[in-house]
Structure formats: structure tokens, C-alpha cells
Design a protein around this motif. Structure first.
Motif, PDB file in Angstrom:
ATOM      1  N   LYS A 506       0.844  -1.280  -0.024  1.00 42.91           N
ATOM      2  CA  LYS A 506      -0.006   0.201   0.132  1.00 42.91           C
ATOM      3  C   LYS A 506       0.895   1.180  -0.131  1.00 42.91           C
ATOM      4  O   LYS A 506       0.710   2.210  -0.892  1.00 42.91           O
ATOM      5  CB  LYS A 506      -1.136  -0.002   1.334  1.00 42.91           C
ATOM      6  CG  LYS A 506      -1.693   1.226   1.500  1.00 42.91           C
ATOM      7  CD  LYS A 506      -2.503   1.325   2.695  1.00 42.91           C
ATOM      8  CE  LYS A 506      -3.223   2.645   3.048  1.00 42.91           C
ATOM      9  NZ  LYS A 506      -2.085   3.663   3.466  1.00 42.91           N
ATOM     10  N   ALA A 509       2.776   1.832  -3.420  1.00 43.53           N
ATOM     11  CA  ALA A 509       1.993   2.151  -4.438  1.00 43.53           C
ATOM     12  C   ALA A 509       1.575   3.733  -4.062  1.00 43.53           C
ATOM     13  O   ALA A 509       1.676   4.290  -5.114  1.00 43.53           O
ATOM     14  CB  ALA A 509       0.591   1.376  -4.437  1.00 43.53           C
ATOM     15  N   GLU A 510       1.263   4.093  -3.001  1.00 45.47           N
ATOM     16  CA  GLU A 510       0.730   5.535  -2.784  1.00 45.47           C
ATOM     17  C   GLU A 510       1.749   6.419  -2.971  1.00 45.47           C
ATOM     18  O   GLU A 510       1.774   7.465  -3.392  1.00 45.47           O
ATOM     19  CB  GLU A 510       0.460   5.862  -1.424  1.00 45.47           C
ATOM     20  CG  GLU A 510      -1.310   4.762  -1.098  1.00 45.47           C
ATOM     21  CD  GLU A 510      -1.622   4.866   0.341  1.00 45.47           C
ATOM     22  OE1 GLU A 510      -2.999   4.972   0.515  1.00 45.47           O
ATOM     23  OE2 GLU A 510      -0.892   5.225   1.182  1.00 45.47           O
ATOM     24  N   GLU A 512       4.142   5.961  -5.247  1.00 48.04           N
ATOM     25  CA  GLU A 512       4.167   5.954  -6.764  1.00 48.04           C
ATOM     26  C   GLU A 512       2.950   6.801  -7.342  1.00 48.04           C
ATOM     27  O   GLU A 512       2.917   6.726  -8.470  1.00 48.04           O
ATOM     28  CB  GLU A 512       4.527   4.764  -7.320  1.00 48.04           C
ATOM     29  CG  GLU A 512       5.523   3.889  -7.021  1.00 48.04           C
ATOM     30  CD  GLU A 512       6.870   4.561  -7.378  1.00 48.04           C
ATOM     31  OE1 GLU A 512       7.017   4.917  -8.583  1.00 48.04           O
ATOM     32  OE2 GLU A 512       8.044   4.575  -6.564  1.00 48.04           O
ATOM     33  N   TYR A 514      -0.410   6.264  -6.875  1.00 47.74           N
ATOM     34  CA  TYR A 514      -1.602   5.339  -6.968  1.00 47.74           C
ATOM     35  C   TYR A 514      -2.427   5.695  -5.909  1.00 47.74           C
ATOM     36  O   TYR A 514      -1.983   5.890  -4.778  1.00 47.74           O
ATOM     37  CB  TYR A 514      -1.302   4.127  -7.177  1.00 47.74           C
ATOM     38  CG  TYR A 514      -0.549   3.653  -8.620  1.00 47.74           C
ATOM     39  CD1 TYR A 514      -1.316   3.349  -9.641  1.00 47.74           C
ATOM     40  CD2 TYR A 514       0.845   3.624  -8.341  1.00 47.74           C
ATOM     41  CE1 TYR A 514      -0.599   3.039 -10.767  1.00 47.74           C
ATOM     42  CE2 TYR A 514       1.443   3.078  -9.750  1.00 47.74           C
ATOM     43  CZ  TYR A 514       0.830   2.960 -10.650  1.00 47.74           C
ATOM     44  OH  TYR A 514       1.396   2.739 -11.747  1.00 47.74           O
ATOM     45  N   LEU A 516      -5.245   3.747  -3.295  1.00 46.00           N
ATOM     46  CA  LEU A 516      -5.662   2.565  -2.999  1.00 46.00           C
ATOM     47  C   LEU A 516      -7.245   2.498  -2.899  1.00 46.00           C
ATOM     48  O   LEU A 516      -8.109   3.404  -2.380  1.00 46.00           O
ATOM     49  CB  LEU A 516      -5.221   2.199  -1.586  1.00 46.00           C
ATOM     50  CG  LEU A 516      -5.615   0.618  -1.123  1.00 46.00           C
ATOM     51  CD1 LEU A 516      -4.835  -0.431  -1.773  1.00 46.00           C
ATOM     52  CD2 LEU A 516      -5.322   0.708   0.519  1.00 46.00           C
ATOM     53  N   ILE A 526      -5.707  -0.534  -7.155  1.00 43.90           N
ATOM     54  CA  ILE A 526      -5.198   0.613  -7.017  1.00 43.90           C
ATOM     55  C   ILE A 526      -5.543   1.360  -8.369  1.00 43.90           C
ATOM     56  O   ILE A 526      -5.849   0.685  -9.686  1.00 43.90           O
ATOM     57  CB  ILE A 526      -3.720   0.725  -7.126  1.00 43.90           C
ATOM     58  CG1 ILE A 526      -3.147  -0.067  -8.162  1.00 43.90           C
ATOM     59  CG2 ILE A 526      -3.380   0.427  -5.643  1.00 43.90           C
ATOM     60  CD1 ILE A 526      -1.528  -0.093  -8.225  1.00 43.90           C
ATOM     61  N   LEU A 539       3.113  -0.501 -14.023  1.00 44.18           N
ATOM     62  CA  LEU A 539       2.606  -1.424 -13.037  1.00 44.18           C
ATOM     63  C   LEU A 539       3.522  -2.465 -12.696  1.00 44.18           C
ATOM     64  O   LEU A 539       3.838  -2.947 -11.412  1.00 44.18           O
ATOM     65  CB  LEU A 539       1.330  -1.959 -13.391  1.00 44.18           C
ATOM     66  CG  LEU A 539       0.250  -1.071 -13.341  1.00 44.18           C
ATOM     67  CD1 LEU A 539      -1.203  -1.671 -13.771  1.00 44.18           C
ATOM     68  CD2 LEU A 539      -0.188  -0.738 -11.832  1.00 44.18           C
ATOM     69  N   LEU A 542       6.084  -1.152 -10.735  1.00 48.78           N
ATOM     70  CA  LEU A 542       5.685  -1.132  -9.100  1.00 48.78           C
ATOM     71  C   LEU A 542       5.697  -2.680  -8.521  1.00 48.78           C
ATOM     72  O   LEU A 542       5.978  -2.580  -7.238  1.00 48.78           O
ATOM     73  CB  LEU A 542       4.470  -0.491  -9.083  1.00 48.78           C
ATOM     74  CG  LEU A 542       3.601  -0.669  -7.697  1.00 48.78           C
ATOM     75  CD1 LEU A 542       4.349   0.282  -6.913  1.00 48.78           C
ATOM     76  CD2 LEU A 542       2.276  -0.326  -7.945  1.00 48.78           C
ATOM     77  N   CYS A 543       5.270  -3.658  -9.241  1.00 48.25           N
ATOM     78  CA  CYS A 543       5.501  -4.873  -8.864  1.00 48.25           C
ATOM     79  C   CYS A 543       6.884  -5.315  -8.077  1.00 48.25           C
ATOM     80  O   CYS A 543       7.138  -5.915  -7.099  1.00 48.25           O
ATOM     81  CB  CYS A 543       5.018  -5.978  -9.819  1.00 48.25           C
ATOM     82  SG  CYS A 543       3.172  -6.077  -9.792  1.00 48.25           S
TER      83      CYS A 543
END
Length: 766
Positions: A506, A509-510, A512, A514, A516, A526, A539, A542-543
């Protein structure tokens, strides 16, 4: 001495012998026998051991003089002196195990409850369907005695050969609850198909034996064979003194006890029914209704798990994936020279109320915010791959490695986040070691599945599916009270790591950019602000960042062109954590928790919702879908009209329910209890955990007997009336079900909020 090569097809034991059926590549089946002396170990005060040895001598159960040896304790990780007891025959083991309940706490017994055939296979380094060479001698009696077995394949081989099997199917023509004499048996083999009438049981046995002799199937695949067909056939066989020819073995002293009732037990709050077991000897009997693995992964799934767990095929077919995992762990423990306890011996450590509050938690969930709407566009779903099993492998989580005794004074040991448990640094955990291979094995099959087509693709999918369910149960078994290798603190450690890794995903991702949308245990949903289009390359990057930080592989499950979070039926302002549906950019569809995925919803309603979804998947955005709303309304009206006019076959409207208790224990006259009483009046007894099917006939009737009608009663009425019986169902009820299934998936798109208007007001359903 002679030599025979083939596959280990079947293995079982009687009082003194192990029997092996080996199937040659040309199809020949040959029976061998071997002597086997199981070894167990005992630890206790000298006077207790003396009594135990004396008792074993009284039973003539010892093959050699007991001696002390040094072995390693599982939890303590230290060597101790134990008494080695080599038994003269396998049938002594159950007696010893049963006596443990009476002498609990006075002595410890190890290796006593391992399946006899499994311990034999471990000793010989063989497994079900292992390719092997047997060196044997034929005795004057005609029996073939084994002198040496040489395995020619390995249990953990990823690619392996299998013999060709001849398969026969066996089932009733009507419901399995219709009495045998009023039913008929349908058997289909490689040479034909027959329907044998139950009203002439003697002739049925004669015909069945003839079919078995002529077709000689390797596998009999039945439906309700364990629960109904085989008990009835064996009782009839005894009555008319006509032996059944299901068993190929005509030499060993097989005693089959006829059981007509299964067992019911509670697991995770659900009552489960398990039918009695009716294996064959020299042939396989697999009941598709009494085998979880077969339902999920078919025959190849059973074979895959049997090979790596060393459980005989017919035992594996009726066992849980958790039992298979336990035996893989037993195999690891034996290779590590541990003493295998006869039952779970690690109790939960005492905790304060605050410690319980902190440690006794499950996976993390972020509910979607549906106050702004339940339909979204351009949402990505990222999943941790096999999160919980991966955590156990990566962080060495196993019952003996959490708060272990060998590292209690060691500084700088790894700690479980949030709850502070220590993790062993001196040894690899049994669970971690066992799961490591299973994860690699499944990854290989998934890769091969993506690279192949046709029957190969199906085969790899069955294998990976069986392993998937084993990995799913691996987490639960860590906390299962009866698990041989379980400990609650190790279970809590896995969820603690899981929560940390989901939070890590989480946060990254935030960071970067995105937003949630939703998160549940091992998945995050996301999107970009203002629902901007998502970039697959970004993406993937990100993974990689999440995987680097969390150590667990993360993959893109997909990018949804549109995604729906249906609200709760009880509160329209609340979402449901694991209920969603959406279309991916590649055109595929994914859903969880909606009517079309539920087994307790009538077939017609499930298929109707699937038709709505099929229409919806034509569109890539919400606006276009809404512009064509009249089309989906026409589909709904057509399906609704079939219900109004009674065109829907009654079989497609049956509702399936699992019973939770015996008929007398129900206190409310609901659909399940009334159906059970109806079956009872027909002379049919249903045990807790069994499934029943009924039709809603007239739910508002003053007469209880007219509200619901079971499948069995309908079939009886049709039979008695010679197909003149007209089945009437509650049109209003099923129209309401259809409407709810439609609203569940269309409610977020519709131009109106009152779905009740779609039903004629004269019906007054609401």
C-alpha cells in the motif's frame, strides 16, 4: 529369481504382510507380497518401558530384542535416548495407538500413527505409481514373494510417466436417496454401457460380475459409491452368497466391514459429512462425491498428491489436502532424523489479554469506499503470489522454529513484526522445507500450462490445482488443534508478516502516485487519480519494487476496464470485502461472491446472471454500457417471462443446502428442516453435513408440507404417476431471486434505483 518391471499401482496390508500390485507398461497387473516390521520408539521412565515391552512380548509383537538408540526431539532440537521397538506385524500398531489415550502423559511414543503402507514406502524409497523393478520368487502356493525392490523414478520428479488406465463409471439412474430396489445402476466401461435394475438384485450381481470380468477396469469411478452403492451391493452379495468381483486380489484375507453411516464433523464453523470408505484391492475405487481432491483437480490431481505424500491412491482420494501435506512433512522429518510425535504436542503459550489482542488477528482488509459509487474504471489488481506459504518459506516459519528452545538465549534472532516472537536461526523448519518444494513444483506446472495446449494443458492444470489447495490449507494447518506439525504462535506469525507486507504494498503504491481502492489479505486494487488510464510497464515496475521490499513475488492480476463492488444486501452503504466483479482489458472477466459463483443458488438463476454478464462484457466503458441499457432489460424480461409461464425445468430451480444437524435438532420450520422431515417420512435418513436439494413449491402456504418439495419426492411422484405428475413451483419466489441477481450486478449502472418496478405490481412480492 525373476524380474518384473512396472508401476506401483496399489499397496495395502493385512495382519502380517504388505501387498503390492504392479502394473506393467503392456497393461499386465501382477500381485506381490512382502514382509514388513514397522519400527516405533518409546520414551518414558524405566518401569513404564518395562511394562510396555512385557505387554508387547505377551502379544508376540516384537521381531527383535528392544534396544536403546539416540534420536532427535522435534521441538527441543536435542538428541535423547529412546527405546527402539521393531514390531513383528503391522496390525499391532493400532492397538498401541489406542492404548496411548489410556496412558497419556506416562510415556511418549513416536512413529506409531504413520500409515503402515507409507512407512513401508519410505523405507523402500518408493511411492504410488513409482516406476520400479521387482525381484521375486514364485512360491508353491502361487504367490510371488518380493526379495528386492529397485525404484526407477523419484517422488519429486516434475515430469513422470503414467500407465494407461481402463476406467469404468458407476452411478444410480435416479437420486442416490431413492431406495435401491426402486432405482437402477448404470455402469459404463470401455466395452459398453448397461443399466441394471435394482428390483432384481440377484441378477444385478450376476450381470455386474460379468461386466467386471469382461472389461477388467483399473479404476471404478463412482458417484455416491462409498455412501450408498457399495454398502448396498455388499449387503446384497452377502444375502445371496454371490461374491462381488470388484477386488482383483483373490488370495489375501481381506475382511470388509459394511458401514452404512458416515461421520459428521465441524471445521471452520461448517458441518462436514464424510461417507464411509470402500476401497478395492488391486483395483481403484474413487467416489467423486467423497473426494475433495477429485472435485478440484480430478484423477491427475490425486495422483500428484499421492506421489509426493506417499499416501496410497485410494487413501489420498478420500483424504484432505491437509493430510497429504502432513505426510510430506512426516517425510521431511524422517529425512532430518526427527522423532515424529503421535499427535500434536505443542500447546499455546500463556498470554495476557493485551498480548492476545495484538497477536490473535487475521489478514488485513481495506474496504472499498462506495459512498462515491460502486462502479469504477481503470483499476489494477496486484496479487502477492501464494503469500502465506511464501512467508513460511522465506521467514522459516514452522512450529518448531517460533520461540524455539534452542535459540531462546541467542541475541539478534529474527523477530516476527508486531508481536515479537523469535525465529530459530539454527535449523530449517519442517514446514518451510516441505512448502519450498511444493511452491517450486506448482510454479513449474503453471509455467508449463501456459506453454502447452490441449490434453497437456489440462494435465498441468490439474496438477497445479491440487498443489494450490494443499498450499491453501498449509496456513490453516499451522493453527489446527490436531495437526501433527502445528503451533498457534506459528499461525499468528504468518498473519503478522502478511499484514506487514500488505501495508508495504500500500505504502509503495501510494508513494508512486496511485490511490488505494481496496485491499484484502494478499491483493491490492489501485488506480490513478481521476481514473487515468494505467500503464502496464509502470505497474510491472511497481510490482518489482514491492517484491524487493516484501520479498514475496507480486504479479499483475489484471487491469479492469470496469469494476463493480456490489453493496451488502442488508446495508446499501456498506461494501462486502470479498464480493466484486469486473472486466479486464484483455476481455476476460473475474468475479467473487456474486450469485453466479454460489453453489446454493439455483442453476437457472446462476446461468441467467451469467447471461447478463456476457452482455456487459461487450463494453469497455461504463458510459457505452449505460447507453444500451434497454438491451439488458430485454434479456431480463425474456428470462423473467420463462419463470412466469412455467417454462423453466424444475431441475434447474432446485436449491442445494448443507444440513447442519440431525432433523430432530432443528427448532425452526425452515426450508432445510421441513425438507429433512419429508425425507424422513420417505424412510430416508440424512446425516448432518450432507447436502439436500429442494424446490420451493409455495413458501406462503399454511400447510408446511406444501411449502417445499425435495428432489427425491418429485422423482417418486413422477415414477408413481408414470410421468403424469406436474411439478409446480413458486413463481413469485424464483422471480424475486432472478431480480436480486440482476440488481446485484446492474445496480451500479442502472438509470433507476427502484428495481421492484421490474416485477408486475399484481404479484405483490414486496
Amino acid at each position: 529369481m525373476k524380474t518384473f518391471r512396472g508401476f506401483l499401482f496399489d499397496i495395502y496390508h493385512t495382519d502380517k504382510r504388505i501387498y503390492l500390485w504392479v502394473k506393467a507398461k503392456d497393461g499386465e497387473n501382477k500381485l506381490f507380497f512382502d514382509s514388513y516390521h514397522p519400527t516405533i520408539y518409546a520414551k518414558a521412565d524405566p518401569e513404564i518401558l518395562t511394562k510396555l515391552v512385557r505387554r508387547l512380548y505377551d502379544l508376540d509383537a516384537l521381531a527383535e530384542v528392544p534396544s536403546f538408540t539416540e534420536k532427535k526431539l522435534f521441538y527441543q532440537n536435542q538428541k535423547v535416548q529412546v527405546l527402539k521397538l521393531v514390531l513383528s506385524r503391522p496390525n499391532v500398531l493400532p492397538k498401541i495407538t489406542n492404548s496411548l489415550y489410556q496412558l497419556y502423559g506416562k510415556y511418549d511414543i513416536y512413529h506409531s500413527d504413520i500409515e503402515v503402507t507409507t512407512s513401508y514406502m519410505v523405507e523402500k524409497n518408493i511411492f504410488p505409481l513409482c516406476e520400479l523393478e521387482v525381484i521375486y520368487e514364485t512360491l508353491e502356493s502361487g504367490l510371488s514373494q518380493i526379495f528386492f525392490i529397485k525404484p526407477e523414478s523419484k517422488a519429486f520428479d516434475l515430469e513422470y510417466n503414467l500407465p494407461n488406465f481402463k476406467i469404468a463409471s458407476l452411478q444410480f439412474s435416479k437420486s442416490h436417496r431413492i431406495p435401491f430396489l426402486e432405482n437402477s445402476l448404470i455402469i459404463e466401461t470401455n466395452i459398453g454401457k448397461w443399466e441394471l435394475a435394482g428390483k432384481n438384485p440377484k441378477q444385478l450381481l450376476i450381470d455386474l460380475n460379468l461386466i467386471l470380468r469382461e472389461s477388467d477396469p483399473d479404476i471404478v469411478l463412482s458417484s455416491y459409491g462409498d455412501q450408498v452403492i457399495l454398502p448396498n451391493l455388499f449387503m446384497i452379495s452377502q444375502k445371496y452368497k454371490i461374491p462381488l468381483e470388484f477386488d482383483r486380489d483373490k488370495t489375501s484375507t481381506i475382511r470388509r466391514v459394511i458401514k452404512t453411516e458416515g461421520t459428521s464433523f465441524n471445521t471452520y464453523g461448517t458441518i462436514v459429512f464424510r461417507a464411509p470408505s470402500y476401497p478395492f484391492f488391486g483395483r481403484w475405487h474413487i467416489d467423486s462425491r467423497n473426494s475433495f481432491v477429485f472435485k478440484e483437480a480430478e484423477l491427475l490431481g490425486i495422483i500428484e498428491l499421492a506421489r509426493i505424500s506417499r499416501l496410497p491412491i485410494q487413501k489420498m482420494a478420500r483424504a484432505s489436502t491437509g493430510k497429504a501435506l502432513t505426510y510430506i512433512e512426516v517425510d521431511v522429518a524422517l529425512r532430518m532424523d526427527y522423532l515424529v510425535p503421535w499427535q500434536k504436542s505443542a500447546v499455546e503459550l500463556p498470554k495476557s489479554a493485551l498480548q492476545l489482542l495484538i497477536s490473535d488477528r487475521g489478514g488485513l482488509i481495506y474496504q472499498p469506499d462506495i459512498s462515491q459509487g460502486i462502479v469504477l474504471e481503470n483499476v489494477a489488481q496486484l496479487d502477492f503470489s501464494q503469500m502465506y506459504p511464501s512467508i513460511m518459506v522465506i521467514h522459516n516459519i514452522s512450529p518448531e522454529t517460533i520461540n524455539c528452545l534452542c535459540c531462546k538465549d541467542e541475541p539478534n534472532t529474527p523477530m516476527v513484526p508486531g508481536i515479537g516472537y523469535k525465529i530459530c536461526i539454527k535449523r530449517r523448519g519442517i514446514v518451510s522445507e516441505a512448502l519450498s518444494h511444493i511452491l517450486d513444483r506448482r510454479a513449474y506446472y503453471k509455467f508449463r500450462k501456459s506453454e502447452t495446449t490441449g490434453s497437456q494443458k489440462i494435465a498441468y492444470n490439474s496438477k497445479q490445482s491440487s498443489l494450490k489447495w494443499m498450499l491453501v490449507t498449509s496456513f490453516g494447518y499451522l493453527g489446527y488443534r490436531n495437526a501433527k506439525f502445528g503451533k498457534l504462535e506459528s499461525h499468528e506469525s504468518v498473519t503478522a508478516f502478511g499484514r506487514e507486507k500488505l501495508l508495504t504494498a500500500k505504502e509503495i503504491a501510494e508513494e508512486e502516485g496511485y490511490v488505494l481502492v481496496h485491499a484484502i489479505t494478499d491483493s491490492i486494487f489501485i488506480k490513478r487519480p481521476d481514473s487515468q488510464a494505467l500503464n502496464e510497464t509502470e505497474l510491472r515496475n511497481l510490482c518489482k519494487k514491492i517484491q524487493t521490499k516484501s520479498l514475496v513475488q507480486m504479479d499483475i492480476e489484471g487491469i479492469y476496464s470496469w469494476l463493480v463492488f456490489p453493496p451488502s444486501t442488508t446495508d446499501k452503504q456498506m461494501p462486502v470485502a470479498n464480493r466484486y466483479m469486473g472486466k479486464f482489458l484483455d476481455g476476460s472477466f473475474k468475479s467473487r461472491g456474486i450469485a453466479s459463483r454460489r453453489k446454493d443458488i439455483p442453476k437457472y438463476i446462476r446461468e441467467s446472471q451469467s447471461l447478463f454478464i456476457q452482455w456487459m462484457c461487450q463494453f469497455t466503458n461504463i458510459k457505452d454500457m449505460q447507453l444500451h441499457e434497454s438491451q439488458i432489460l430485454n434479456i431480463y424480461e425474456t428470462l423473467d417471462e420463462k419463470l412466469k409461464t412455467g417454462e423453466v425445468p424444475w431441475k434447474d430451480l432446485l436449491i442445494q443446502r448443507s444440513t447442519s444437524q440431525d432433523p430432530e435438532e432443528y427448532e425452526v420450520d425452515g426450508a432445510t428442516s421441513l425438507s429433512l422431515y419429508e425425507l424422513k417420512e420417505m424412510g430416508i435418513r440424512v446425516q448432518a453435513g450432507e447436502k439436500i436439494k429442494y424446490l420451493v413449491a409455495n413458501r406462503k402456504s399454511d400447510k408446511k408440507s406444501e411449502r417445499y418439495i425435495t428432489e427425491e419426492r418429485i422423482q417418486n411422484e413422477i415414477l408413481k404417476s408414470k410421468n403424469q405428475f406436474k411439478v409446480i413451483y413458486d413463481t413469485n419466489y424464483y422471480r424475486e431471486l432472478l431480480l436480486k441477481s440482476f440488481e446485484e450486478i446492474w445496480g451500479g449502472f442502472s438509470s433507476f434505483s427502484n428495481f421492484k418496478q421490474l416485477i408486475d405490481s399484481q404479484l405483490q412480492l414486496w
